[in-house]
Design an enzyme around this catalytic site. Structure first.
Site, PDB file in Angstrom:
ATOM      1  N   HIS A   1      30.175   0.302  11.583  1.00 11.47           N
ATOM      2  CA  HIS A   1      30.997   0.509  12.780  1.00 11.47           C
ATOM      3  C   HIS A   1      30.168   0.221  14.015  1.00 11.47           C
ATOM      4  CE1 HIS A   1      34.216   2.207  15.232  1.00 11.47           C
ATOM      5  NE2 HIS A   1      33.243   2.646  16.012  1.00 11.47           N
TER       6      HIS A   1
ATOM      7  N   ASP B   1      43.472  11.253  15.872  1.00 19.15           N
ATOM      8  CA  ASP B   1      42.570  10.453  16.707  1.00 19.15           C
ATOM      9  C   ASP B   1      43.362   9.454  17.547  1.00 19.15           C
ATOM     10  OD1 ASP B   1      39.941   9.314  17.540  1.00 19.15           O
ATOM     11  OD2 ASP B   1      40.802   7.550  16.565  1.00 19.15           O
TER      12      ASP B   1
ATOM     13  N   ARG C   1      43.009  10.140  25.988  1.00 20.08           N
ATOM     14  CA  ARG C   1      41.680  10.028  26.637  1.00 20.08           C
ATOM     15  C   ARG C   1      41.631   8.798  27.519  1.00 20.08           C
ATOM     16  NH1 ARG C   1      37.924   9.624  21.829  1.00 20.08           N
ATOM     17  NH2 ARG C   1      36.289   9.333  23.379  1.00 20.08           N
TER      18      ARG C   1
ATOM     19  N   SER D   1      35.667  11.033  17.092  1.00 24.85           N
ATOM     20  CA  SER D   1      36.650   9.954  16.947  1.00 24.85           C
ATOM     21  C   SER D   1      36.134   8.886  15.972  1.00 24.85           C
ATOM     22  CB  SER D   1      36.910   9.343  18.331  1.00 24.85           C
ATOM     23  OG  SER D   1      37.580   8.125  18.231  1.00 24.85           O
TER      24      SER D   1
ATOM     25  N   LYS E   1      37.260   8.532  11.619  1.00 22.63           N
ATOM     26  CA  LYS E   1      37.844   7.296  11.061  1.00 22.63           C
ATOM     27  C   LYS E   1      36.998   6.760   9.911  1.00 22.63           C
ATOM     28  CE  LYS E   1      38.377   5.163  15.099  1.00 22.63           C
ATOM     29  NZ  LYS E   1      38.634   5.777  16.403  1.00 22.63           N
TER      30      LYS E   1
HETATM   31  N1  URA Z   1      35.387   4.068  19.523  1.00 18.14           N
HETATM   32  C1  URA Z   1      36.182   4.983  18.921  1.00 18.14           C
HETATM   33  O1  URA Z   1      36.692   4.751  17.843  1.00 18.14           O
HETATM   34  N2  URA Z   1      36.374   6.167  19.539  1.00 18.14           N
HETATM   35  C2  URA Z   1      35.824   6.466  20.725  1.00 18.14           C
HETATM   36  O2  URA Z   1      36.038   7.550  21.207  1.00 18.14           O
HETATM   37  C3  URA Z   1      35.013   5.512  21.343  1.00 18.14           C
HETATM   38  C4  URA Z   1      34.808   4.314  20.705  1.00 18.14           C
END
Ligand code: URA
Length: 461
Positions: A91, A170, A177, A192, A196
């Site tokens: 990621h 999320d 957000r 967040s 995931k």
């Molecule tokens: N990427 C994400 O998936 N979440 C965030 O809060 C910031 C970047």
């Protein structure tokens, strides 16, 4: 007296006030908040207020872990346990020209890892990996779960759009957000991202945490803090996690823009050597793939991981894996193979006005210009123009002669191309002395959470 039911037990007003005043939220309170947000009994304005309270007061480690667990619990999880082999994921916290997934993942899959990757359609200025892949004609991002698993078993790699049933909390929190200026909160970013990744099921997770003008984190120190928190979160959920820390103060590689970035990824995988403008990006991808191999136990050391990834690149196995995976998902790779995937109506070169050294262009400024050309979206419903963007011909720090092409603008309207040209001319600087360039890779946060500068890591291998 009968036990109060769940919804009667807590008051969202009281929880907001508690956090506003610096109190700690219990796991059950966080669970109440997220469940009530999703079932509509807590309105978005209360969630927005809570997010702002968290933004200012923060969450301690236990609260961040609890929030992550509750976000994971808000939806389904992908079960990869039926796949033979080691499952891995990567990621990136996002950046300008970041096409590392398209290079590092085929390399890692070519070396034996099993990768089922979920990628976002970004709200960012330059498109997410899902947007980049959507520029390949016919490519399907919506594989049903059974097909996704079958492809990973057969090909080793599949990339799909984020499944709507995974981490729905999320999705809602992120949208709010984004609208309430509360994205830049360390615990909220960590929860967040890691929720995931955990819901997506891989055993091995390599993070690429970016810092600099084009990233969430402004500097190395804050990127290390975020990386350490995410590594700890992942480890506490039983995953093997490390984080590479890399600069995002200048665009990554040559291309910024969806089809242009897929084309650059293909060029890198296709040739043993690459153009100097893509060399640092190539190195980062080999490091990321090598790290996945090492963490997954397919390499005996980090250096062995880098060697294996480099060999997959040199031998064309990464390139063949990219084609195999794109085709398996319905992608027509003819244009990519012919080098003609990126086709804009107007291609405008910008030439050097004088001889000298090219200074590094600012990532955030380039991203603004590429968004203006149409490569990103401001709202979820915005359409993306896959063909537009910019492509640097020279790396930062290179000597350029007057009249040499520095970059090309790909645009679908002459008006926009000319406006982008004016902006780019004002930010591209040629200087008399070789500029001091920041290294792309700072180093790593390892499995134990230790921050290790690159020189220390390479000396030890
Ligand atoms: N990427 C994400 O998936 N979440 C965030 O809060 C910031 C970047």
């Amino acid at each position: 007296m009968a036990e109060k039911n769940y919804a009667d037990k807590y008051s969202m007003y009281d929880l907001i006030a508690k956090k506003r005043d610096g109190g700690r939220l219990e796991q059950a309170e966080l669970a109440f908040w997220l469940r009530s947000m999703l079932d509509g009994s807590v309105p978005d304005y209360q969630t927005a207020a809570m997010l702002m309270a968290i933004f200012w007061r923060g969450l301690d480690e236990a609260e961040t872990f609890a929030l992550t667990e509750e976000i994971v619990a808000s939806g389904e999880q992908l079960d990869l346990r039926g796949l033979a082999g080691v499952t891995a994921d990567k990621h990136s916290t996002g950046g300008v020209g970041d096409k590392t997934t398209l290079i590092a993942m085929p390399l890692a899959a070519a070396c034996g890892l099993k990768i089922a990757k979920m990628s976002g359609r970004s709200l960012g200025k330059t498109g997410g990996t899902a947007d980049k892949l959507a520029s390949v004609p016919g490519f399907r991002l919506d594989l049903p779960e059974a097909e996704l698993l079958q492809q990973v078993a057969e090909v080793g790699l599949a990339v799909v759009a984020q499944n709507k049933n995974l981490t729905p909390a999320d999705k809602r929190l992120y949208a709010l957000r984004d609208l309430t200026a509360t994205v830049d909160s360390l615990p909220l970013i960590a929860a967040s991202v890691m929720s995931k990744k955990i819901a997506a099921g891989a055993q091995v997770i390599v993070l690429d945490v970016k810092y600099g003008s084009g990233a969430f984190m402004p500097d190395v120190a804050s990127a290390i803090k975020l990386a350490q928190l995410m590594v700890k979160l992942g480890q506490s959920c039983g995953r093997r996690v490390t984080a590479v820390l890399s600069s995002m103060s200048t665009p990554l590689g040559a291309a910024v823009g969806n089809a242009l970035e897929v084309a650059e990824a293909a060029e890198i995988l296709r040739q043993p050597e690459c153009a100097p403008v893509s060399a640092e990006l190539r190195r980062l991808c080999v490091v990321l793939a090598g790290e996945m191999l090492y963490l997954g136990g397919l390499a005996v050391s980090r250096a062995d991981g880098w060697r294996q990834a480099e060999a997959a690149l040199q031998e064309g196995r990464g390139w063949r894996k990219l084609l195999q995976f794109l085709q398996a998902q319905g992608g027509d790779t003819a244009a990519l193979e012919a080098g003609s995937l990126a086709q804009a109506e107007y291609v405008l070169p910008i030439e050097a006005a004088q001889s000298g050294y090219l200074a590094a262009a600012d990532a955030a400024q380039v991203a603004e210009i590429v968004q203006f050309l149409g490569a990103g979206r401001e709202r979820v419903e915005d359409e993306i123009d896959y063909q537009v963007g910019v492509r640097f011909q020279k790396p930062a720090g290179a000597w350029v002669d007057q009249g040499e092409t520095l970059l090309e603008i790909y645009a679908s309207s002459l008006l926009r191309a000319e406006a982008a040209e004016r902006e780019l001319r004002s930010i591209l600087r040629i200087v008399a002395e070789p500029p001091q360039l920041e290294p792309l890779i700072w180093g790593l946060v390892d499995e134990r959470g230790a921050a290790r500068p690159w020189a220390e890591l390479t000396a030890e291998q």
